[in-house]
Design a protein around this motif. Structure first.
Motif, PDB file in Angstrom:
ATOM      1  N   VAL A   1       0.861  -1.187   0.000  1.00 36.15           N
ATOM      2  CA  VAL A   1       0.000   0.000   0.000  1.00 36.15           C
ATOM      3  C   VAL A   1       0.894   1.232   0.000  1.00 36.15           C
ATOM      4  CG1 VAL A   1      -1.989   1.110   1.117  1.00 36.15           C
ATOM      5  CG2 VAL A   1      -1.538  -1.329   1.527  1.00 36.15           C
ATOM      6  N   SER A   2       0.657   2.137  -0.919  1.00 36.91           N
ATOM      7  CA  SER A   2       1.481   3.343  -0.970  1.00 36.91           C
ATOM      8  C   SER A   2       0.752   4.449  -1.713  1.00 36.91           C
ATOM      9  CB  SER A   2       2.803   3.042  -1.679  1.00 36.91           C
ATOM     10  OG  SER A   2       3.558   4.217  -1.841  1.00 36.91           O
ATOM     11  N   GLN A   3       0.583   5.565  -1.043  1.00 34.81           N
ATOM     12  CA  GLN A   3      -0.018   6.717  -1.707  1.00 34.81           C
ATOM     13  C   GLN A   3       0.810   7.100  -2.915  1.00 34.81           C
ATOM     14  OE1 GLN A   3      -0.712  10.297  -3.277  1.00 34.81           O
ATOM     15  NE2 GLN A   3       1.072  10.367  -1.939  1.00 34.81           N
ATOM     16  N   SER A   4       2.097   7.379  -2.690  1.00 33.76           N
ATOM     17  CA  SER A   4       2.962   7.912  -3.752  1.00 33.76           C
ATOM     18  C   SER A   4       3.374   6.854  -4.760  1.00 33.76           C
ATOM     19  CB  SER A   4       4.229   8.489  -3.123  1.00 33.76           C
ATOM     20  OG  SER A   4       4.971   7.458  -2.476  1.00 33.76           O
ATOM     21  N   GLY A   5       3.449   5.596  -4.290  1.00 33.82           N
ATOM     22  CA  GLY A   5       3.975   4.544  -5.153  1.00 33.82           C
ATOM     23  C   GLY A   5       5.485   4.623  -5.324  1.00 33.82           C
ATOM     24  N   GLU A   6       6.142   5.470  -4.525  1.00 29.24           N
ATOM     25  CA  GLU A   6       7.589   5.655  -4.688  1.00 29.24           C
ATOM     26  C   GLU A   6       8.361   5.379  -3.402  1.00 29.24           C
ATOM     27  OE1 GLU A   6       8.824   5.969  -7.533  1.00 29.24           O
ATOM     28  OE2 GLU A   6       7.123   6.683  -8.722  1.00 29.24           O
ATOM     29  N   THR A   7       7.722   4.965  -2.341  1.00 34.20           N
ATOM     30  CA  THR A   7       8.420   4.751  -1.075  1.00 34.20           C
ATOM     31  C   THR A   7       9.447   3.631  -1.221  1.00 34.20           C
ATOM     32  OG1 THR A   7       6.513   5.559   0.123  1.00 34.20           O
ATOM     33  CG2 THR A   7       8.059   4.204   1.381  1.00 34.20           C
ATOM     34  N   ALA A   8      10.712   3.963  -0.924  1.00 37.30           N
ATOM     35  CA  ALA A   8      11.819   3.043  -1.214  1.00 37.30           C
ATOM     36  C   ALA A   8      11.641   1.689  -0.519  1.00 37.30           C
ATOM     37  CB  ALA A   8      13.140   3.690  -0.796  1.00 37.30           C
TER      38      ALA A   8
ATOM     39  N   ALA B   1       0.951  15.334   5.726  1.00 33.98           N
ATOM     40  CA  ALA B   1       0.083  14.467   6.524  1.00 33.98           C
ATOM     41  C   ALA B   1      -1.005  13.879   5.635  1.00 33.98           C
ATOM     42  CB  ALA B   1      -0.540  15.247   7.670  1.00 33.98           C
ATOM     43  N   SER B   2      -0.981  12.577   5.503  1.00 33.98           N
ATOM     44  CA  SER B   2      -1.896  11.906   4.593  1.00 33.98           C
ATOM     45  C   SER B   2      -3.290  11.779   5.211  1.00 33.98           C
ATOM     46  CB  SER B   2      -1.320  10.519   4.293  1.00 33.98           C
ATOM     47  OG  SER B   2      -2.186   9.812   3.446  1.00 33.98           O
ATOM     48  N   THR B   3      -4.308  12.129   4.450  1.00 32.82           N
ATOM     49  CA  THR B   3      -5.689  12.009   4.954  1.00 32.82           C
ATOM     50  C   THR B   3      -6.559  11.265   3.938  1.00 32.82           C
ATOM     51  OG1 THR B   3      -6.166  14.237   4.097  1.00 32.82           O
ATOM     52  CG2 THR B   3      -5.595  14.037   6.457  1.00 32.82           C
TER      53      THR B   3
ATOM     54  N   LEU C   1      -0.350   9.000  15.011  1.00 33.98           N
ATOM     55  CA  LEU C   1       0.707   9.389  14.056  1.00 33.98           C
ATOM     56  C   LEU C   1       0.413  10.775  13.478  1.00 33.98           C
ATOM     57  CD1 LEU C   1       3.245   8.711  12.318  1.00 33.98           C
ATOM     58  CD2 LEU C   1       1.685   7.778  10.622  1.00 33.98           C
ATOM     59  N   LYS C   2      -0.851  10.973  13.102  1.00 38.75           N
ATOM     60  CA  LYS C   2      -1.239  12.257  12.510  1.00 38.75           C
ATOM     61  C   LYS C   2      -0.944  13.399  13.468  1.00 38.75           C
ATOM     62  CE  LYS C   2      -1.836  11.681   9.426  1.00 38.75           C
ATOM     63  NZ  LYS C   2      -1.845  10.802   8.290  1.00 38.75           N
ATOM     64  N   LEU C   3      -1.317  13.199  14.723  1.00 32.07           N
ATOM     65  CA  LEU C   3      -1.116  14.248  15.725  1.00 32.07           C
ATOM     66  C   LEU C   3       0.377  14.526  15.934  1.00 32.07           C
ATOM     67  CD1 LEU C   3      -2.908  15.971  17.751  1.00 32.07           C
ATOM     68  CD2 LEU C   3      -2.021  14.413  19.484  1.00 32.07           C
ATOM     69  N   LYS C   4       1.169  13.476  16.079  1.00 30.53           N
ATOM     70  CA  LYS C   4       2.616  13.650  16.279  1.00 30.53           C
ATOM     71  C   LYS C   4       3.230  14.421  15.124  1.00 30.53           C
ATOM     72  CE  LYS C   4       3.257   9.202  17.126  1.00 30.53           C
ATOM     73  NZ  LYS C   4       3.576   7.883  17.668  1.00 30.53           N
ATOM     74  N   GLU C   5       2.875  13.979  13.932  1.00 23.66           N
ATOM     75  CA  GLU C   5       3.478  14.495  12.721  1.00 23.66           C
ATOM     76  C   GLU C   5       3.336  16.006  12.563  1.00 23.66           C
ATOM     77  OE1 GLU C   5       1.506  12.651   9.360  1.00 23.66           O
ATOM     78  OE2 GLU C   5       3.298  12.849   8.129  1.00 23.66           O
ATOM     79  N   ILE C   6       2.172  16.536  12.886  1.00 30.50           N
ATOM     80  CA  ILE C   6       1.985  17.970  12.622  1.00 30.50           C
ATOM     81  C   ILE C   6       1.837  18.831  13.873  1.00 30.50           C
ATOM     82  CG2 ILE C   6       1.131  17.679  10.270  1.00 30.50           C
ATOM     83  CD1 ILE C   6      -1.694  18.095  11.343  1.00 30.50           C
TER      84      ILE C   6
HETATM   85  O1  M6R Z   1       3.527   7.334  -0.234  1.00 32.53           O
HETATM   86  P1  M6R Z   1       3.376   6.289   0.835  1.00 32.53           P
HETATM   87  O2  M6R Z   1       1.955   5.979   1.145  1.00 32.53           O
HETATM   88  O3  M6R Z   1       4.158   5.038   0.537  1.00 32.53           O
HETATM   89  O4  M6R Z   1       4.013   6.954   2.129  1.00 32.53           O
HETATM   90  C1  M6R Z   1       4.157   6.229   3.313  1.00 32.53           C
HETATM   91  C2  M6R Z   1       4.461   7.133   4.476  1.00 32.53           C
HETATM   92  O5  M6R Z   1       5.670   7.814   4.283  1.00 32.53           O
HETATM   93  C3  M6R Z   1       3.349   8.151   4.728  1.00 32.53           C
HETATM   94  O6  M6R Z   1       2.108   7.552   4.875  1.00 32.53           O
HETATM   95  C4  M6R Z   1       3.634   8.986   5.987  1.00 32.53           C
HETATM   96  O7  M6R Z   1       3.539   8.186   7.122  1.00 32.53           O
HETATM   97  C5  M6R Z   1       2.670  10.161   6.045  1.00 32.53           C
HETATM   98  N1  M6R Z   1       3.383  11.412   6.094  1.00 32.53           N
HETATM   99  C6  M6R Z   1       1.717  10.122   7.199  1.00 32.53           C
HETATM  100  O8  M6R Z   1       0.806  11.176   7.216  1.00 32.53           O
END
Ligand code: M6R
Length: 367
Positions: free
Chosen positions: A104-111, A157-159, A242-247
């Protein structure tokens, strides 16, 4: 570009109803009776032969996978193991051709996620990617792709990516259940109907944020706090924390409510905020008794629950907030929204850079 919102994060929180609808579109038949995944390489025969599922990701995507794992186990009764990609890739994972690996990856680029995908593939697993970027490296390398249609996500911060990943898991879980016959057509249709109501339910929550905003201002001066929950609620509070910590840069921990007394309860002192997610009926009483444990040590507890439980819970907590009702399995798609808003308004109250928190990058393309 922020469409009238002060920050991308708030804009993206508000785009969630649309993201839910877009991610469902074309994947539910017209009658609302079954799920379809046109173009999937994973054959029905292969689905029937699967022995287990691994779900691998980082950060928020990992948290979506925690919910997804429970969804698949509940709907399909097949064992699921979740792992973070940075561990999985070096763990010599027990993968066979009968293993389905979902990355699972939003960006599709996480190493790390990309490396985990390659590791699983090299061991013969079928790898399915749930991603928001169809042209990404992860999408290219995977055997199958389920695109989340959240649209570009700019805030670090991913939502909306997280909630769209949940929708993808609900649909895919239902699809597996159809093929393997673990849910009958009435049961599938029942879940689909509930799924289709989610966007409006999120809209109703977004129209009424005053209480969460006021609570954010209250916690903004604290240095530490806790989130607790059980089952699905535990998965969601991990994301909320995580969301709270992050921002907000406030230290917080998400704990399985029943695990507190095995150590963490020692940290509960007078006035510490504890946010209790209590939506899962089957364990509600148990969560309430955990709430009482922290209350007895002076914690200030905010409960998030369904309307029908507010009056009862107010006997044991300081404040309560209600969320709309859906199936227990689908609740994360609603219960995470107040936690996203809590992180947003707390960050705002502390004067932080909401969209670009310190030390973090939107896409982590190095190990
Ligand atoms: O692009 P990705 O979904 O692979 O990214 C994974 C994490 O780096 C990402 O979800 C990160 O934890 C967010 N900044 C959380 O809000």
């Amino acid at each position: 570009e922020k469409g009238g919102f002060d920050h991308f994060m708030l804009k993206e929180i508000h785009e969630q109803p649309k993201a839910y609808r877009d991610t469902m579109r074309g994947r539910i038949d017209e009658a609302g009776q079954s799920v379809v995944f046109p173009g999937l390489n994973l054959t029905e025969e292969k689905i029937r032969s699967l022995n287990n599922v691994h779900i691998v990701a980082c950060g928020t995507a990992y948290h979506a996978g925690l919910v997804g794992g429970t969804v698949i186990e509940q709907l399909v009764r097949i064992p699921v193991a979740n792992d973070v990609a940075s561990e999985y890739r070096y763990s010599s994972p027990l993968v066979t051709p009968e293993t389905l690996v979902i990355v699972v990856s939003q960006s599709g680029e996480t190493a790390d996620t990309l490396a985990a995908l390659r590791e699983a593939k090299s061991k013969g697993a079928h790898v399915l990617a749930i991603t928001n970027v169809v042209g990404s490296s992860i999408a290219r390398d995977a055997d199958d792709v389920i695109a989340t249609l959240a649209g570009p996500e700019i805030a670090v911060a991913s939502t909306k990516a997280y909630t769209s990943q949940l929708i993808a898991f609900y649909l895919f879980g239902l699809y597996l259940a159809q093929v393997r016959g673990t849910k009958n057509s009435d049961e599938v249709a029942h879940v689909i109907a509930a799924l289709q109501s989610l966007p409006e339910q999120v809209e109703s929550m977004l129209a009424n944020v005053d209480a969460i905003k006021a609570y954010a201002e209250e916690i903004a001066s604290h240095q530490n706090l806790f989130f607790i929950g059980r089952g699905m609620d535990y998965a969601v509070v991990q994301e909320g924390s995580l969301k709270l910590k992050e921002i907000s840069y406030i230290h917080s921990e998400a704990y399985a409510a029943g695990e507190l007394k095995h150590g963490t309860l020692a940290l509960i002192e007078e006035g510490i905020p504890v946010i209790a997610l209590a939506t899962q009926e089957a364990v509600l009483e148990k969560t309430v008794s955990n709430i009482k444990e922290v209350k007895a040590r002076g914690a200030a507890v905010m409960a998030i629950t369904h309307e029908e439980h507010v009056t009862d819970l107010l006997r044991s907590v300081d404040q309560a907030l209600s969320i709309p009702k859906t199936l227990p399995l689908l609740t994360p798609a609603l219960s995470v929204v107040p936690l996203q808003l809590l992180a947003y308004y707390t960050s705002l109250a502390r004067g932080n850079d909401v969209d670009k928190p310190r030390n973090l990058a939107k896409s982590v393309t190095v190990e």
